[in-house]
Motif scaffolding. Structure first.
Motif, PDB file in Angstrom:
ATOM      1  N   CYS A 185     -24.794  65.845 -49.087  1.00 37.65           N
ATOM      2  CA  CYS A 185     -24.407  67.156 -48.893  1.00 37.65           C
ATOM      3  C   CYS A 185     -24.479  68.062 -49.940  1.00 37.65           C
ATOM      4  N   LEU A 186     -25.134  69.258 -49.919  1.00 36.21           N
ATOM      5  CA  LEU A 186     -25.311  70.159 -50.975  1.00 36.21           C
ATOM      6  C   LEU A 186     -24.537  71.370 -50.847  1.00 36.21           C
ATOM      7  N   ASN A 187     -23.604  71.859 -51.647  1.00 41.08           N
ATOM      8  CA  ASN A 187     -22.974  73.265 -51.482  1.00 41.08           C
ATOM      9  C   ASN A 187     -23.194  74.137 -52.651  1.00 41.08           C
ATOM     10  N   SER A 188     -23.390  75.333 -52.675  1.00 39.76           N
ATOM     11  CA  SER A 188     -23.925  76.068 -53.542  1.00 39.76           C
ATOM     12  C   SER A 188     -23.267  77.449 -53.643  1.00 39.76           C
ATOM     13  N   LYS A 189     -23.513  78.424 -54.561  1.00 42.85           N
ATOM     14  CA  LYS A 189     -23.274  79.962 -54.871  1.00 42.85           C
ATOM     15  C   LYS A 189     -24.264  80.545 -55.252  1.00 42.85           C
ATOM     16  N   ILE A 190     -24.742  81.467 -54.595  1.00 48.93           N
ATOM     17  CA  ILE A 190     -25.978  82.302 -54.947  1.00 48.93           C
ATOM     18  C   ILE A 190     -25.747  83.029 -56.333  1.00 48.93           C
ATOM     19  N   THR A 191     -24.607  83.253 -56.940  1.00 51.17           N
ATOM     20  CA  THR A 191     -24.596  83.948 -58.024  1.00 51.17           C
ATOM     21  C   THR A 191     -24.808  83.183 -59.172  1.00 51.17           C
ATOM     22  N   LEU A 192     -24.936  81.761 -59.189  1.00 49.75           N
ATOM     23  CA  LEU A 192     -25.226  80.893 -60.145  1.00 49.75           C
ATOM     24  C   LEU A 192     -26.566  80.932 -60.696  1.00 49.75           C
ATOM     25  N   PRO A 193     -26.942  80.396 -62.029  1.00 51.67           N
ATOM     26  CA  PRO A 193     -28.114  80.670 -62.886  1.00 51.67           C
ATOM     27  C   PRO A 193     -29.096  79.743 -62.025  1.00 51.67           C
ATOM     28  N   GLN A 194     -30.372  80.165 -62.297  1.00 52.92           N
ATOM     29  CA  GLN A 194     -31.438  79.598 -61.674  1.00 52.92           C
ATOM     30  C   GLN A 194     -31.481  78.074 -61.689  1.00 52.92           C
ATOM     31  N   LYS A 195     -31.217  77.564 -62.953  1.00 50.99           N
ATOM     32  CA  LYS A 195     -31.356  76.141 -63.316  1.00 50.99           C
ATOM     33  C   LYS A 195     -30.272  75.414 -62.177  1.00 50.99           C
ATOM     34  N   PHE A 196     -29.059  75.997 -61.827  1.00 54.67           N
ATOM     35  CA  PHE A 196     -28.492  75.443 -60.832  1.00 54.67           C
ATOM     36  C   PHE A 196     -29.184  75.216 -59.602  1.00 54.67           C
ATOM     37  N   MET A 313     -18.887  68.146 -63.810  1.00 49.34           N
ATOM     38  CA  MET A 313     -19.585  68.488 -65.378  1.00 49.34           C
ATOM     39  C   MET A 313     -19.506  70.001 -65.403  1.00 49.34           C
ATOM     40  N   MET A 314     -19.473  70.489 -66.824  1.00 50.14           N
ATOM     41  CA  MET A 314     -19.705  72.125 -66.677  1.00 50.14           C
ATOM     42  C   MET A 314     -21.050  72.362 -66.507  1.00 50.14           C
ATOM     43  N   LEU A 315     -21.243  73.695 -65.888  1.00 46.39           N
ATOM     44  CA  LEU A 315     -22.351  74.083 -65.416  1.00 46.39           C
ATOM     45  C   LEU A 315     -23.300  74.115 -66.829  1.00 46.39           C
ATOM     46  N   GLN A 316     -22.964  74.616 -67.793  1.00 45.87           N
ATOM     47  CA  GLN A 316     -23.735  74.567 -69.037  1.00 45.87           C
ATOM     48  C   GLN A 316     -24.339  73.184 -69.411  1.00 45.87           C
ATOM     49  N   ASP A 317     -23.661  72.193 -69.122  1.00 44.68           N
ATOM     50  CA  ASP A 317     -24.102  70.814 -69.322  1.00 44.68           C
ATOM     51  C   ASP A 317     -25.030  70.341 -68.448  1.00 44.68           C
ATOM     52  N   LEU A 318     -25.442  70.836 -67.526  1.00 47.17           N
ATOM     53  CA  LEU A 318     -26.490  70.590 -66.411  1.00 47.17           C
ATOM     54  C   LEU A 318     -27.964  70.783 -66.987  1.00 47.17           C
ATOM     55  N   GLY A 319     -28.514  69.678 -67.031  1.00 46.02           N
ATOM     56  CA  GLY A 319     -29.563  69.460 -67.968  1.00 46.02           C
ATOM     57  C   GLY A 319     -30.958  70.009 -67.034  1.00 46.02           C
ATOM     58  N   ASP A 320     -32.101  70.216 -67.414  1.00 47.25           N
ATOM     59  CA  ASP A 320     -33.248  70.721 -66.840  1.00 47.25           C
ATOM     60  C   ASP A 320     -33.662  69.404 -66.272  1.00 47.25           C
ATOM     61  N   HIS A 321     -33.752  68.139 -66.684  1.00 51.33           N
ATOM     62  CA  HIS A 321     -34.342  66.970 -66.055  1.00 51.33           C
ATOM     63  C   HIS A 321     -33.247  66.056 -65.678  1.00 51.33           C
ATOM     64  N   MET A 322     -32.098  66.521 -65.183  1.00 48.87           N
ATOM     65  CA  MET A 322     -30.968  65.884 -64.484  1.00 48.87           C
ATOM     66  C   MET A 322     -31.412  65.364 -63.116  1.00 48.87           C
ATOM     67  N   HIS A 323     -30.851  64.485 -62.666  1.00 50.32           N
ATOM     68  CA  HIS A 323     -30.994  64.098 -61.243  1.00 50.32           C
ATOM     69  C   HIS A 323     -29.735  63.699 -60.394  1.00 50.32           C
ATOM     70  N   ALA A 324     -29.479  63.937 -59.306  1.00 52.54           N
ATOM     71  CA  ALA A 324     -28.383  63.615 -58.624  1.00 52.54           C
ATOM     72  C   ALA A 324     -28.331  62.146 -58.649  1.00 52.54           C
ATOM     73  N   GLY A 325     -29.152  61.285 -58.697  1.00 59.96           N
ATOM     74  CA  GLY A 325     -29.025  59.860 -58.642  1.00 59.96           C
ATOM     75  C   GLY A 325     -28.375  59.361 -59.746  1.00 59.96           C
ATOM     76  N   GLU A 326     -28.970  59.943 -61.026  1.00 59.07           N
ATOM     77  CA  GLU A 326     -28.281  59.656 -62.470  1.00 59.07           C
ATOM     78  C   GLU A 326     -26.966  60.192 -62.499  1.00 59.07           C
ATOM     79  N   ILE A 327     -26.704  61.244 -62.069  1.00 61.10           N
ATOM     80  CA  ILE A 327     -25.180  61.536 -62.103  1.00 61.10           C
ATOM     81  C   ILE A 327     -24.121  60.643 -61.273  1.00 61.10           C
ATOM     82  N   TYR A 328     -24.764  60.085 -60.039  1.00 53.94           N
ATOM     83  CA  TYR A 328     -24.039  59.378 -59.175  1.00 53.94           C
ATOM     84  C   TYR A 328     -23.799  57.996 -60.004  1.00 53.94           C
TER      85      TYR A 328
END
Length: 411
Positions: A185-196, A313-328
């Motif tokens: 399940c995904l939840n989001s906010k439209i005003t967040l940066p493109q990388k999110f 995690m903090m938004l600024q720490d979300l890397g370009d090549h991160m994956h949900a499986g890796e976070i899990y």
């Protein structure tokens, strides 16, 4: 609306009974379960809209008034806060604030003198009618300390009452690993940066059995009937964000939402993982017993995840090549339960200091709220207009157009 109300989706949306965000359904749901003994009568209302006659009735018949707030200490809420302060001043019965917080961006450190004044007036009014105020986290506490209020004398940190839906325990988190067929399940906010949004899109591509759950009224009404967003709702539309009900996310029934907490929690209990930027979207997942992970984008969220030890995690720490499986795989989802009993005991102590009777004062009895809820036929998931049959689409549009035509006539 009351947690015991079971309005149809259109009524909830047209009258905005979610208070702009479905996350707002969770804390009154939890508080109602906590305070509802068999002889409890519950009435819900919006303080700033209470008329003189109704206020007179409350002063004659009510025992106390519980005010569960969200991020009310913010500049855009000043007028509402002032109106609520006026309501509290005119109430002759106890008024207890259960969970109020401030809102700032992660980078912001400045304060508004106008907000400071409005918050001080609000705090002073409430403290005349209660023992102390319950705030969401340490950031809000530090803000109140700056205004001259003292911890454990004027306020205490209790987190969000939604987390105490089941008292001193949380559902056991089902950690089974993520596979390609897992329900995410995904939840989001439209005003967040493109990388999110890139990360959200990538996750939806990796786990085809995903669902996206919009939470805010503007986004929900857009998917529900194609209602246009308010002017200046967002400056820039990020790539991959589902702006229209014609988006494949909605057409394929991957996008859905809820108009009551009961159905929302039931649905999440059948999923495998929840991840995104919405704090209460992910708290709902915890209450449903599934792993949950928050990507923190502001101080409002930060103080809650820190207090309740919610994986994040903090938004600024979300890397370009991160994956949900890796976070899990790297996350300890059990840590949210560590210290929960101590946090609940503190919350219960706060309620008792304010003279609030709870079901935990009557050990051994069945939970009356659960009995009531189990006998209510709540509406289930709400899908986009584009996911419906032609007959269903016609019925929904007739309902919407008829309502607004009649509303225009009444004006």
């Amino acid at each position: 609306m009351s947690p015991l109300d079971h309005y149809d989706p259109f009524t909830v949306l047209a009258h905005n009974k979610i208070g702009n965000n479905i996350g707002n359904m969770l804390f009154p749901y939890s508080i109602a379960r906590t305070v509802m003994t068999k002889d409890t009568e519950l009435e819900t209302f919006i303080p700033e809209r209470v008329k003189k006659e109704k206020l007179r009735e409350y002063n004659q018949t009510a025992d106390l008034c519980i005010l569960p707030f969200a991020n009310a200490f913010r500049v855009s809420f000043i007028d509402n806060l002032k109106k609520t302060t006026k309501f509290v001043k005119h109430m002759k019965k106890p008024c207890v604030v259960v969970g109020v917080g401030m809102q700032q961006s992660l980078q912001q450190n400045s304060f508004s003198p106008e907000l400071d004044m409005a918050v001080s007036e609000f705090m002073n009014a409430v403290l005349e009618k209660s023992a102390l105020v319950g705030v969401r986290g340490e950031i809000t506490g530090a803000y109140l300390k700056r205004l001259g209020y003292q911890e454990e004398i004027h306020y205490t940190v209790i987190g969000c009452p939604s987390m105490f839906l089941y008292g001193d325990t949380l559902p056991e988190i089902k950690v089974n690993g993520l596979q390609e067929a897992s329900s995410v399940c995904l939840n989001s906010k439209i005003t967040l940066p493109q990388k999110f949004h890139d990360f959200m899109h990538q996750t939806s591509q990796e786990y085809k059995n995903y669902h996206y759950i919009p939470q805010v009224i503007e986004e929900i009404f857009r998917m529900y009937a194609g209602m246009p967003y308010p002017e200046h709702f967002v400056e820039e539309i990020p790539k991959y964000f589902p702006m229209k009900f014609s988006n494949p996310i909605y057409k394929k029934k991957k996008g859905l939402t809820f108009v009551n907490a009961h159905s929302w929690l039931e649905f999440l209990g059948e999923q495998d993982f929840s991840i995104g930027s919405r704090i209460h979207g992910n708290i709902a997942a915890i209450l449903a017993g599934i792993p949950s992970f928050v990507i923190v984008s502001d101080k409002r969220i930060l103080e809650l995840v820190e207090y309740h030890q919610i994986p994040h995690m903090m938004l600024q720490d979300l890397g370009d090549h991160m994956h949900a499986g890796e976070i899990y795989e790297k996350t300890d989802f059990s840590k949210v339960a560590k210290g929960h009993k101590q946090r609940f005991d503190h919350y219960l102590d706060f309620l008792r200091k304010n003279g609030i009777e709870t079901i935990y004062d009557h050990t051994g009895e069945e939970v009356w709220f659960d009995q009531l809820v189990n006998n209510i036929d709540y509406p289930g998931p709400v899908y986009a207009l584009s996911a419906l049959s032609v007959n269903q689409q016609a019925k929904r549009l007739e309902q919407c157009l008829g309502y607004y035509r009649n509303k225009k006539k009444r004006k």
